[in-house]
Design a protein around this motif. Sequence first.
Motif, PDB file in Angstrom:
ATOM      1  N   LEU A 238       0.868  -1.163   0.000  1.00 35.03           N
ATOM      2  CA  LEU A 238       0.000   0.000   0.000  1.00 35.03           C
ATOM      3  C   LEU A 238       0.910   1.219   0.000  1.00 35.03           C
ATOM      4  CD1 LEU A 238      -2.921  -0.664   2.518  1.00 35.03           C
ATOM      5  CD2 LEU A 238      -2.858  -1.006   0.040  1.00 35.03           C
ATOM      6  N   GLY A 239       0.648   2.166  -0.907  1.00 37.22           N
ATOM      7  CA  GLY A 239       1.475   3.356  -1.012  1.00 37.22           C
ATOM      8  C   GLY A 239       0.679   4.613  -0.734  1.00 37.22           C
ATOM      9  N   PHE A 240       1.186   5.443   0.171  1.00 34.96           N
ATOM     10  CA  PHE A 240       0.536   6.705   0.540  1.00 34.96           C
ATOM     11  C   PHE A 240       1.496   7.839   0.199  1.00 34.96           C
ATOM     12  CE2 PHE A 240      -1.056   3.346   3.177  1.00 34.96           C
ATOM     13  CZ  PHE A 240      -2.416   3.587   3.325  1.00 34.96           C
ATOM     14  N   ILE A 241       1.063   8.814  -0.568  1.00 30.98           N
ATOM     15  CA  ILE A 241       1.923   9.931  -0.910  1.00 30.98           C
ATOM     16  C   ILE A 241       1.450  11.169  -0.159  1.00 30.98           C
ATOM     17  CG2 ILE A 241       0.610  10.442  -3.029  1.00 30.98           C
ATOM     18  CD1 ILE A 241       3.376  11.347  -4.210  1.00 30.98           C
ATOM     19  N   GLY A 242       2.268  11.600   0.799  1.00 34.71           N
ATOM     20  CA  GLY A 242       1.951  12.784   1.586  1.00 34.71           C
ATOM     21  C   GLY A 242       0.945  12.566   2.698  1.00 34.71           C
ATOM     22  N   THR A 243       0.400  11.345   2.816  1.00 41.15           N
ATOM     23  CA  THR A 243      -0.582  11.071   3.875  1.00 41.15           C
ATOM     24  C   THR A 243      -0.103   9.906   4.734  1.00 41.15           C
ATOM     25  OG1 THR A 243      -1.851   9.616   2.399  1.00 41.15           O
ATOM     26  CG2 THR A 243      -2.534  11.913   2.525  1.00 41.15           C
ATOM     27  N   ASP A 244      -0.718   9.756   5.895  1.00 41.05           N
ATOM     28  CA  ASP A 244      -0.311   8.741   6.853  1.00 41.05           C
ATOM     29  C   ASP A 244      -1.047   7.420   6.612  1.00 41.05           C
ATOM     30  OD1 ASP A 244       1.132  10.810   8.030  1.00 41.05           O
ATOM     31  OD2 ASP A 244      -0.450  11.249   9.498  1.00 41.05           O
ATOM     32  N   LEU A 245      -0.427   6.357   7.070  1.00 39.11           N
ATOM     33  CA  LEU A 245      -1.103   5.066   7.151  1.00 39.11           C
ATOM     34  C   LEU A 245      -1.701   4.948   8.540  1.00 39.11           C
ATOM     35  CD1 LEU A 245      -1.829   2.095   6.642  1.00 39.11           C
ATOM     36  CD2 LEU A 245       0.556   1.506   7.142  1.00 39.11           C
ATOM     37  N   GLU A 246      -3.016   4.850   8.616  1.00 42.86           N
ATOM     38  CA  GLU A 246      -3.693   4.666   9.898  1.00 42.86           C
ATOM     39  C   GLU A 246      -4.786   3.629   9.699  1.00 42.86           C
ATOM     40  OE1 GLU A 246      -5.893   7.201  13.479  1.00 42.86           O
ATOM     41  OE2 GLU A 246      -4.891   8.243  11.832  1.00 42.86           O
ATOM     42  N   ALA A 247      -4.726   2.554  10.463  1.00 44.92           N
ATOM     43  CA  ALA A 247      -5.675   1.453  10.286  1.00 44.92           C
ATOM     44  C   ALA A 247      -6.066   0.874  11.638  1.00 44.92           C
ATOM     45  CB  ALA A 247      -5.059   0.355   9.415  1.00 44.92           C
ATOM     46  N   THR A 248      -7.276   0.349  11.712  1.00 42.83           N
ATOM     47  CA  THR A 248      -7.760  -0.342  12.906  1.00 42.83           C
ATOM     48  C   THR A 248      -8.209  -1.747  12.517  1.00 42.83           C
ATOM     49  OG1 THR A 248      -8.521   1.730  13.905  1.00 42.83           O
ATOM     50  CG2 THR A 248      -9.407  -0.314  14.807  1.00 42.83           C
ATOM     51  N   ILE A 249      -7.724  -2.733  13.263  1.00 42.11           N
ATOM     52  CA  ILE A 249      -8.060  -4.131  13.019  1.00 42.11           C
ATOM     53  C   ILE A 249      -8.964  -4.630  14.132  1.00 42.11           C
ATOM     54  CG2 ILE A 249      -7.138  -6.480  12.879  1.00 42.11           C
ATOM     55  CD1 ILE A 249      -4.629  -5.302  11.703  1.00 42.11           C
ATOM     56  N   ASP A 250     -10.007  -5.337  13.745  1.00 44.27           N
ATOM     57  CA  ASP A 250     -10.919  -5.974  14.698  1.00 44.27           C
ATOM     58  C   ASP A 250     -10.590  -7.461  14.729  1.00 44.27           C
ATOM     59  OD1 ASP A 250     -12.965  -6.990  16.218  1.00 44.27           O
ATOM     60  OD2 ASP A 250     -14.594  -6.212  14.959  1.00 44.27           O
ATOM     61  N   LEU A 251     -10.048  -7.935  15.843  1.00 41.54           N
ATOM     62  CA  LEU A 251      -9.683  -9.348  15.979  1.00 41.54           C
ATOM     63  C   LEU A 251     -10.900 -10.252  16.167  1.00 41.54           C
ATOM     64  CD1 LEU A 251      -6.545  -9.013  18.284  1.00 41.54           C
ATOM     65  CD2 LEU A 251      -6.604  -9.290  15.802  1.00 41.54           C
ATOM     66  N   GLY A 252     -12.071  -9.649  16.359  1.00 38.53           N
ATOM     67  CA  GLY A 252     -13.304 -10.427  16.479  1.00 38.53           C
ATOM     68  C   GLY A 252     -13.676 -10.792  17.894  1.00 38.53           C
TER      69      GLY A 252
END
Length: 347
Positions: A238-252
Amino acid sequence: KQKHNVIMTPEDPLYLNLSQSKNEDSVTQGGYNSLEKVYAFDAIPKELDAEEQKYILGLQGEMWTEYISNSYKLEYMLFPRMSAIAEAAWTNPLNKNFDRFKNNLPQIFKRYELWKVNYSTAYFDIQSSVIPENDQITWKLETKNNSRIVYVKPGDSGKLYDYQGPVLIDRSGKWSATVSDSFGKLKWITQHFLLNKAAGKKIRLVNSPNQKYAGEGGFTLIDGVQNITGMLHSSQFLGFIGTDLEATIDLGEMMQVDSIRLHCFEQQPSWIYAPSSVEFSTSVDSLTFSVLPDIQKTGVKQLIYTSKTKCSARFIRIKAVNNGIISKGLPGAGGKAWLFSDELEIY
């Protein structure tokens, strides 16, 4: 529109130094221009009126050789896409028919052999993809010649299984597949999977990746596939130009978490820079998050950010902060930095 005579040669799909298979196993510039995409190219943009169309003189395939050191590899990259370019350039659009073209490929291959030219059978090779299903990951296999596909699980001493549909990945290791007959130069494909608590789970991205490096969206981070070849398999990033990588994972469900790892990639000549900071946080309800301390960074180019703080959690949030505007004296100075990531592991 400015009334210049032009020859159309867009990178997508006419750069033949890009991979012709999703499972390319030799070094290329990255990217993916399949035989179908090359054949389908129309040199006349729909935005042009009849008068403007007169300035389109034709089209041209491009081959850049910084990753090609011998004629055998050069020919492999050119053929049969060169034949597809010939039809795209010189066939009346009303007469173009990819089904006819693909049915002629065996005869075209015989012609190459008479020329003593190396060529690719990638169109007929098995194509694989990883897809999510019920919070797990599956391996989808396809082939264009309707042959019987067989696969081998890691640790099963070479036992062959008939492929009936997407295969549930239930163990880590090297999975292999091939077709049961021998058409031309068909070969085995392999895929290494590394299962962990994040694999296949639900994930939400705050910022969308750049369209050029969008992979399979957030699933790219939790598909159990780690990139070990850099830009050769750029579709794994995944490539982000000028922006941040922010993600939330739900383990269930609530789980014991012993470690978290985020894989990033750095290649400064391509304006891809390590994140300026990485943060992991956990939550039991997705509302209140606690930041984990002591993240360690290891590796060169293939970077791994690791937290070994033990906790119990259902939700894991990661944030990798983009390097921002590239500093003076560095490749791409003054421009926006790329941030690349390919996998998140939770144990």
